[in-house]
Design a protein around this motif. Sequence first.
Motif, PDB file in Angstrom:
ATOM      1  N   UNK A   1       0.952 -11.253   7.692  1.00  0.00           N
ATOM      2  CA  UNK A   1       1.523  -9.964   7.303  1.00  0.00           C
ATOM      3  C   UNK A   1       0.907  -9.487   5.989  1.00  0.00           C
ATOM      4  N   UNK A   2       0.756 -10.397   5.044  1.00  0.00           N
ATOM      5  CA  UNK A   2       0.105 -10.049   3.787  1.00  0.00           C
ATOM      6  C   UNK A   2      -1.396  -9.865   3.977  1.00  0.00           C
ATOM      7  N   UNK A   3      -2.000 -10.668   4.854  1.00  0.00           N
ATOM      8  CA  UNK A   3      -3.451 -10.577   5.038  1.00  0.00           C
ATOM      9  C   UNK A   3      -3.869  -9.217   5.588  1.00  0.00           C
ATOM     10  N   UNK A   4      -3.096  -8.664   6.541  1.00  0.00           N
ATOM     11  CA  UNK A   4      -3.487  -7.361   7.087  1.00  0.00           C
ATOM     12  C   UNK A   4      -3.252  -6.255   6.052  1.00  0.00           C
ATOM     13  N   UNK A   5      -2.241  -6.411   5.187  1.00  0.00           N
ATOM     14  CA  UNK A   5      -2.042  -5.460   4.096  1.00  0.00           C
ATOM     15  C   UNK A   5      -3.210  -5.533   3.115  1.00  0.00           C
ATOM     16  N   UNK A   6      -3.687  -6.747   2.861  1.00  0.00           N
ATOM     17  CA  UNK A   6      -4.845  -6.926   1.981  1.00  0.00           C
ATOM     18  C   UNK A   6      -6.081  -6.262   2.580  1.00  0.00           C
ATOM     19  N   UNK A   7      -6.295  -6.446   3.890  1.00  0.00           N
ATOM     20  CA  UNK A   7      -7.439  -5.830   4.565  1.00  0.00           C
ATOM     21  C   UNK A   7      -7.381  -4.304   4.461  1.00  0.00           C
ATOM     22  N   UNK A   8      -6.211  -3.740   4.717  1.00  0.00           N
ATOM     23  CA  UNK A   8      -6.070  -2.280   4.650  1.00  0.00           C
ATOM     24  C   UNK A   8      -6.371  -1.757   3.243  1.00  0.00           C
ATOM     25  N   UNK A   9      -5.845  -2.445   2.230  1.00  0.00           N
ATOM     26  CA  UNK A   9      -6.048  -2.000   0.850  1.00  0.00           C
ATOM     27  C   UNK A   9      -7.515  -2.107   0.447  1.00  0.00           C
ATOM     28  N   UNK A  10      -8.141  -3.209   0.776  1.00  0.00           N
ATOM     29  CA  UNK A  10      -9.546  -3.421   0.403  1.00  0.00           C
ATOM     30  C   UNK A  10     -10.459  -2.407   1.090  1.00  0.00           C
ATOM     31  N   UNK A  11     -10.275  -2.240   2.387  1.00  0.00           N
ATOM     32  CA  UNK A  11     -11.198  -1.400   3.157  1.00  0.00           C
ATOM     33  C   UNK A  11     -10.947   0.086   2.958  1.00  0.00           C
ATOM     34  N   UNK A  12      -9.698   0.498   3.005  1.00  0.00           N
ATOM     35  CA  UNK A  12      -9.385   1.929   3.076  1.00  0.00           C
ATOM     36  C   UNK A  12      -8.990   2.542   1.744  1.00  0.00           C
ATOM     37  N   UNK A  13      -8.601   1.716   0.776  1.00  0.00           N
ATOM     38  CA  UNK A  13      -8.238   2.259  -0.533  1.00  0.00           C
ATOM     39  C   UNK A  13      -9.308   1.953  -1.580  1.00  0.00           C
ATOM     40  N   UNK A  14      -9.769   0.695  -1.614  1.00  0.00           N
ATOM     41  CA  UNK A  14     -10.717   0.285  -2.644  1.00  0.00           C
ATOM     42  C   UNK A  14     -12.176   0.364  -2.198  1.00  0.00           C
ATOM     43  N   UNK A  15     -12.400   0.575  -0.900  1.00  0.00           N
ATOM     44  CA  UNK A  15     -13.765   0.705  -0.393  1.00  0.00           C
ATOM     45  C   UNK A  15     -14.582  -0.568  -0.512  1.00  0.00           C
ATOM     46  N   UNK A  16     -13.936  -1.718  -0.372  1.00  0.00           N
ATOM     47  CA  UNK A  16     -14.613  -3.011  -0.490  1.00  0.00           C
ATOM     48  C   UNK A  16     -14.896  -3.555   0.903  1.00  0.00           C
ATOM     49  N   UNK A  17     -16.103  -4.033   1.110  1.00  0.00           N
ATOM     50  CA  UNK A  17     -16.543  -4.520   2.417  1.00  0.00           C
ATOM     51  C   UNK A  17     -15.963  -5.905   2.698  1.00  0.00           C
ATOM     52  N   UNK A  18     -15.274  -6.021   3.813  1.00  0.00           N
ATOM     53  CA  UNK A  18     -14.764  -7.305   4.302  1.00  0.00           C
ATOM     54  C   UNK A  18     -15.424  -7.578   5.654  1.00  0.00           C
TER      55      UNK A  18
END
Length: 350
Positions: A247-264
């Motif tokens: 649950x936290x991991x998918x929130x982390x993915x969303x924040x990194x990719x769609x808010x911070x623009x960081x490549x995962x």
Amino acid sequence: MPRVTSLDVARRAGVSQSAVSRAFTAGASVSAETRAKVMAAAEELGYRPNKIARSLITRRSGIVGIVAAYLDNPYYPAILEKLSRRLQARGYHAMMFFTGQSNDPMDDVLRELLEYQIDGLVMVSAGLSSAFAARCSAAGIPVVLFNRTLDDESLSAVSSDNRAGGRQVARFLMENGHERIAYLAGWPGSSTNRDRRQGFIEELARNGRTLFAEDVGNYERVATCAAIRRLFSRPSRPDAVFCANDHMAVAALDTLRHELGIDVPGEVSIVGYDDAPMADWPSYALTTVSQPAEEMVEAAVRILLANIEAKAPAPERVIVEGALVLRGSARISALQHGENHRIQRNVPRD
């Protein structure tokens, strides 16, 4: 019209009244021929068994209480469905109760549980105080902890091997070249967070490594997003984050990719824990540690019903080992790809 009784059904079917009772009791010993006769007679007469009357005789309600702390984590709705279906197949029905992460609201929950005369209790990822456990024991209510453990050995518990899972994640990240490894904690008071973190840190230490950074997501989406912003606002950022659940991991993915623009996973690898249903959705493709839901639910139901039916409870602890499931959220080196036998490759769900 007068109420049809089990005696009426017995006379119509040409069997004993006890045979009628067994025919309507899940798991009871009765031949297929007798059951068919009883069901046919019951259908003709319009008979329906009176569970309330039966509970007065047997002193069992046929109700199992399931207490859950929260359902935000998508792993738990699937678990609750499996628990309910298994219990129903054994002639029991589940009644849901909800509480918070802490032990504070448990007295109110206990009062409700006792009012409904439940036969047993499954605590699904919810806190349980020793005082609450003692009161359940005094009331003759067997308790099984699911995905939680306590030091009290008088309580039955079923969980995955969280420390081993944490060790698996640490080994995987180190073997695949990650240097700045962070941990995103869940609720600090939970045994799952404690054990996953402990195994993770132990394996890092065994290899001469320490955590690069740590923050708390508290098993909540909003708190996780804030924690990820803090971790990645640093001058030197993590190149891997182990999240204490999916649950936290998918929130982390969303924040990194769609808010911070960081490549995962190009700039940072993300690993979760649970293998929740959304983990293999293409938009997340989350590398995670699986918790074998079927095996854990089967063990919990077996232990609970055995203690309900026994004259004296026999506490049992079951620890199930999970496997690391590789998907697309974590970087894999060319050397490790396809050769690590500890890792379970992703198999699409039905």
